[in-house]
Scaffold this active site. Structure first.
Site, PDB file in Angstrom:
ATOM      1  N   ASP A  74     -11.745 -13.204   4.779  1.00 61.99           N
ATOM      2  CA  ASP A  74     -11.010 -12.019   4.337  1.00 61.99           C
ATOM      3  C   ASP A  74      -9.521 -12.330   4.322  1.00 61.99           C
ATOM      4  O   ASP A  74      -8.916 -12.563   5.364  1.00 61.99           O
ATOM      5  CB  ASP A  74     -11.298 -10.847   5.275  1.00 61.99           C
ATOM      6  CG  ASP A  74     -10.764  -9.519   4.744  1.00 61.99           C
ATOM      7  OD1 ASP A  74     -10.013  -9.536   3.757  1.00 61.99           O
ATOM      8  OD2 ASP A  74     -11.094  -8.470   5.331  1.00 61.99           O
TER       9      ASP A  74
ATOM     10  N   CYS B 135      -6.680  -5.133  -1.447  1.00 63.66           N
ATOM     11  CA  CYS B 135      -7.816  -5.920  -0.981  1.00 63.66           C
ATOM     12  C   CYS B 135      -8.597  -6.600  -2.096  1.00 63.66           C
ATOM     13  O   CYS B 135      -8.985  -7.767  -1.971  1.00 63.66           O
ATOM     14  CB  CYS B 135      -8.731  -5.077  -0.100  1.00 63.66           C
ATOM     15  SG  CYS B 135      -9.659  -3.786  -0.970  1.00 63.66           S
TER      16      CYS B 135
ATOM     17  N   TRP C 152       0.826  -1.202   0.000  1.00 63.32           N
ATOM     18  CA  TRP C 152       0.000   0.000   0.000  1.00 63.32           C
ATOM     19  C   TRP C 152       0.863   1.256   0.000  1.00 63.32           C
ATOM     20  O   TRP C 152       0.413   2.326   0.362  1.00 63.32           O
ATOM     21  CB  TRP C 152      -0.925   0.002   1.218  1.00 63.32           C
ATOM     22  CG  TRP C 152      -2.025  -1.002   1.155  1.00 63.32           C
ATOM     23  CD1 TRP C 152      -3.330  -0.781   0.798  1.00 63.32           C
ATOM     24  CD2 TRP C 152      -1.946  -2.399   1.450  1.00 63.32           C
ATOM     25  NE1 TRP C 152      -4.056  -1.952   0.846  1.00 63.32           N
ATOM     26  CE2 TRP C 152      -3.227  -2.963   1.245  1.00 63.32           C
ATOM     27  CE3 TRP C 152      -0.921  -3.245   1.865  1.00 63.32           C
ATOM     28  CZ2 TRP C 152      -3.509  -4.309   1.451  1.00 63.32           C
ATOM     29  CZ3 TRP C 152      -1.198  -4.588   2.064  1.00 63.32           C
ATOM     30  CH2 TRP C 152      -2.478  -5.110   1.857  1.00 63.32           C
TER      31      TRP C 152
ATOM     32  N   TYR D 114      -6.886   4.548  -0.545  1.00 65.56           N
ATOM     33  CA  TYR D 114      -8.229   4.037  -0.266  1.00 65.56           C
ATOM     34  C   TYR D 114      -8.317   3.427   1.126  1.00 65.56           C
ATOM     35  O   TYR D 114      -9.403   3.217   1.660  1.00 65.56           O
ATOM     36  CB  TYR D 114      -8.648   3.030  -1.339  1.00 65.56           C
ATOM     37  CG  TYR D 114      -8.176   1.609  -1.129  1.00 65.56           C
ATOM     38  CD1 TYR D 114      -8.997   0.675  -0.501  1.00 65.56           C
ATOM     39  CD2 TYR D 114      -6.919   1.199  -1.552  1.00 65.56           C
ATOM     40  CE1 TYR D 114      -8.568  -0.628  -0.308  1.00 65.56           C
ATOM     41  CE2 TYR D 114      -6.493  -0.099  -1.365  1.00 65.56           C
ATOM     42  CZ  TYR D 114      -7.316  -1.008  -0.740  1.00 65.56           C
ATOM     43  OH  TYR D 114      -6.892  -2.304  -0.535  1.00 65.56           O
TER      44      TYR D 114
ATOM     45  N   HIS E 170     -13.586  -1.642   1.112  1.00 61.73           N
ATOM     46  CA  HIS E 170     -12.783  -2.833   1.398  1.00 61.73           C
ATOM     47  C   HIS E 170     -13.505  -4.021   0.782  1.00 61.73           C
ATOM     48  O   HIS E 170     -14.739  -4.088   0.797  1.00 61.73           O
ATOM     49  CB  HIS E 170     -12.598  -3.034   2.901  1.00 61.73           C
ATOM     50  CG  HIS E 170     -11.767  -4.237   3.238  1.00 61.73           C
ATOM     51  ND1 HIS E 170     -10.572  -4.510   2.614  1.00 61.73           N
ATOM     52  CD2 HIS E 170     -11.964  -5.248   4.124  1.00 61.73           C
ATOM     53  CE1 HIS E 170     -10.062  -5.627   3.100  1.00 61.73           C
ATOM     54  NE2 HIS E 170     -10.888  -6.101   4.010  1.00 61.73           N
TER      55      HIS E 170
END
Length: 810
Positions: A452, A370, A335, A614, A429
């Site tokens: 997840d 993600c 990220w 984000y 997400h």
């Protein structure tokens, strides 16, 4: 790009990446740039830390590992060690002598062709494999060719074996006497005997282990015993079966199964609630090699074969292994905004290239975020037979202190105290829902379960999340396993604004109850439209049931009395708006204030604008406005702030997202106004046009057109092209594209499977990303072919330099 390092170093972890046991000839990718939680627990195995309930099973060490490996350090789905000799047909004495009158199996036909009845009835005819692939709990047929006619006194036994140390008690060595019935749902009968050929109908257990089994046949007659040698061509893949009512993954809707198990492409949603973007993702679960990659993931860290029949356990280990943290899994998360040592997450168009790279090299693939983790997880779980969908939650909270609230701290003048603001709210997400019963939970929690794979927080010491019942999330039952508190906070917590007082204490000045989990969506069944599934995760906002769920959950959090100090009533309302703008254009943001009181109100307003990832990580403020607004009773007024392209261009980060922070103070009443509004700059789409009809086995051409929306040159532009049944992942290097320039390129491909297909493309450059396009290709069968399959269009082309067909100005 954003100046300086990320402000949240430490959220994602960052130990050096560990290579497989045997190094790959390919260079090792760089480690993730963030902190990584170290594995703990001493001698506790991966599986014991991942799944506490399964670690309590009496599982011998040999069943855990050591990790099976081949010459490239990769695992073997079927294991290596087998009891007894399997090199050639043998008699009972093991000397290889075939005596007269013995019942010798001269050949086996598993009827594994994609056009055969087995594959069609088991819904596995799309897998690009020649081996037999069946779903558990459902019968299939095979032919045994014998040396003589089968007699009633002959005994035939089928055997299936998986793992390093197959054992009957663990389900890794399955023995099926023909005609006598087996145990646990396994059985085989003679469906038809014709001369020296037997047609057997074989039933597998609905609780069978999933994976690739080795297969053999033993016969016993008056003349002696014979055993068929193992043959790689006779290996059998067994998968979960959502068509079988006895399987705990059963789905009682055919349209659901078509969408959530068999659909090879889907839509993934991103952006903000007010500006939802969508992209097509090639799941490619049936592409050649993908099934082996999925089983390799289970092998990589020694998931016990005996536990591979449990979808709760399998989905939990997949959530851990799709990310690279702890266990050198599939994808390296990044990220930071710097993707120079790998692939920009926005550039991927599907899962196939990622999974095949991991299978081929054994190294984690750079990079994912993600939606990439979720897209790959959908591929893996659908491939293994679990009904799975990709879900996007807008305004998704990241609760770091288990308070089950999003806490934002300000000083006396309502300036954010960044050193205290550890929680964050992601613009969106993406995770997964998969469908199964939960025999490990009380009744009422079957159905959709959240999984997840994005590494956010540790669970039992490792980065995994789920499966977590959606029903438990909806009702705030955060004590239900797995990871319900974290997921509940993502969708249904409140945003709590705290202001520091003169004595150093903090007071709640505002609670934003509709700021988190504002919209939860997935692709609709049977179409490319968007389905709102918020109601599955949450009771209606503001309802008694919703408030009860939140307060039930917070009572089990680290701040159970968080609502004890609610602030005063509010009579000035505030609404924030941002003009819909395209990357490269000027834009306008505004704040509307409305006085609902019967008295005059004076509002001191402060607007400040910054770019944001984000994930909620923000850059420095590059523009701000202060204004005092006088409001008559019942009146409204708008405060605007224009933003030019030249002002935001130097600060842009991934996906062109910006964060407008608005704070205000009402002079007469002391009311505090606070709002965070995220918006994004849209990027253009790629235009794809099919030039001619598409037929299996015949070359077809597609045209891709792109116009650069920016007045600056895009450098090192890379296109990606992929589509299951159409084109294996292909990378096209096209060089530079000038400011506001239009380019056209053409590519050929050879379809390998008939039916409606999706061809997906993306564009990436250091100056512009999140550009993609898709076209539906209806492929006709090859003339006179029953079930054509070829690798003609299946080769991956990496790093190919493509000349532009044409260039045009603005």
């Amino acid at each position: 790009m954003m100046d300086g390092p990320r402000s949240d170093v430490g959220r994602w972890g960052g130990n050096p990446l560990q290579p497989p046991t045997t190094p790959s000839p390919e260079p090792e990718p760089e480690p993730e740039p963030d902190r990584r939680f170290r594995r703990g627990g001493g001698s506790r195995s991966f599986w014991a830390r991942c799944c506490g309930c399964c670690s309590c099973r009496n599982v011998a060490d040999d069943d855990w590992g050591p990790e099976p490996s081949d010459s490239r350090g990769r695992g073997s789905s079927s294991g290596t060690r087998r009891p007894g000799s399997r090199g050639s047909g043998v008699n009972a004495a093991g000397d290889g002598t075939i005596r007269e009158g013995m019942l010798v199996v001269t050949g086996v036909d598993l009827l594994s062709s994609r056009s055969d009845q087995n594959r069609r009835e088991h819904h596995t005819d799309e897998y690009e494999y020649d081996e037999l692939i069946v779903r558990r709990g459902q019968p299939f047929h095979m032919l045994l060719h014998l040396s003589r006619t089968y007699e009633s006194s002959d005994r035939i036994t089928l055997e299936l074996l998986i793992g390093n140390n197959p054992e009957v008690g663990k389900g890794t060595h399955v023995i099926i006497p023909v005609g006598k019935g087996g145990s646990g749902g396994w059985k085989a009968q003679v469906a038809k005997a014709s001369g020296q050929t037997l047609n057997l109908r074989v039933h597998t257990s609905p609780n069978a282990i999933i994976g690739k089994f080795q297969f053999t046949v033993r016969t016993q007659s008056d003349a002696g015993e014979f055993q068929l040698p193992f043959d790689p061509h006779n290996e059998i893949y067994i998968l979960f079966n959502p068509w079988c009512p006895e399987d705990i993954v059963y789905v009682d809707h055919e349209d659901w199964r078509q969408e959530y198990v068999l659909n090879e492409s889907g839509r993934i949603y991103y952006g903000t609630e007010a500006q939802i973007g969508e992209r097509t993702w090639n799941y490619g679960q049936f592409d050649h090699g993908v099934l082996d990659a999925c089983l390799y993931i289970l092998d990589r860290r020694g998931m016990p074969y005996g536990g591979r029949g449990d979808p709760v356990s399998v989905s939990r280990v997949i959530s851990a292994m799709v990310n690279s943290l702890d266990d050198n899994g599939v994808l390296i998360g990044n990220w930071s905004g710097d993707y120079s040592r790998g692939t920009n997450p926005s550039a991927w168009v599907g899962s196939v290239e990622i999974l095949l790279s991991y299978l081929r090299t054994g190294y984690s693939v750079p990079y994912g975020q993600c939606w990439v983790f979720a897209g790959v997880t959908t591929t893996v779980l659908r491939c293994l037979g679990l009904a799975t969908r990709t879900v996007t939650n807008f305004n998704s909270a990241h609760d770091t202190d288990t308070s089950l609230t999003m806490d934002i701290y300000f000083d006396e003048n309502m300036k954010p105290l960044e050193h205290l603001n550890h929680d964050s709210v992601w613009n969106f997400h993406v995770w997964n829902d998969c469908w199964m019963k939960r025999p490990d939970l009380p009744s009422g929690f079957d159905g959709w379960q959240v999984v997840d794979a994005t590494p956010q927080e540790t669970s039992s010491g490792i980065f995994c999340c789920g499966p977590c019942s959606v029903e438990s999330i909806k009702n705030g039952l955060v004590y239900m396993k797995y990871d319900t508190p974290f997921i509940f906070a993502e969708v249904n917590s409140d945003k709590v604004y705290w202001q520091r007082q003169d004595d150093g204490s903090f007071k709640i000045v505002y609670v934003e109850e509709k700021a988190i989990g504002t919209l939860i969506v997935t692709k609709a069944i049977g179409s490319n439209t968007r389905e709102d599934i918020t109601y599955l995760y949450k009771h209606p906002e503001g309802s008694d049931a919703e408030r009860k769920a939140v307060e039930t959950a917070t009572a089990h959090g680290s701040k159970p009395n968080v609502y004890a100090n609610r602030g005063s009533a509010e009579d000035v309302a505030m609404q924030v708006e941002a003009q819909d703008a395209v990357m490269g254009q000027d834009l306008m943001v505004s704040v509307m204030l409305t006085n609902h009181s019967s008295s005059r109100r004076t509002v001191k307003l402060h607007l400040y604008l910054s770019v944001t990832f984000y994930t909620g990580v923000t850059g420095t403020i590059f523009k701000e406005t202060k204004k005092e607004v006088e409001l008559a009773p019942g009146a409204s007024d708008r405060v605007t702030m224009p933003v030019a392209y030249k002002e935001y261009r130097p600060h842009l980060v991934d996906q062109g997202a910006m964060l407008l922070n608005v704070s205000g103070h009402v002079k007469e009443s002391g009311q505090v106004l606070a709002k965070q509004h995220t918006f994004r700059l849209r990027t253009p789409d790629l235009s794809l046009t099919l030039l001619g009809a598409a037929v299996v086995g015949q070359e077809c051409e597609v045209q891709i057109v792109f116009k650069n929306p920016l007045p600056v040159t895009l450098t090192n532009v890379v296109f990606r092209l992929e589509g299951s049944g159409l084109q294996r992942p292909k990378i096209l290097n096209v060089g530079d594209i000038g400011g506001n320039e239009t380019v056209t390129l053409r590519q050929t491909f050879v379809p390998v499977r008939p039916g409606p297909r999706q061809l997906i493309a993306s564009l990436d450059s250091p100056q512009l990303s999140q550009v993609h396009g898709v076209i539906q290709v209806d492929v006709a069968p090859a003339p006179g072919a029953r079930g054509f399959f070829s690798d003609a269009g299946g080769d991956s082309h990496l790093g190919e330099t493509i000349p532009m067909a044409s260039r045009g100005g603005a």
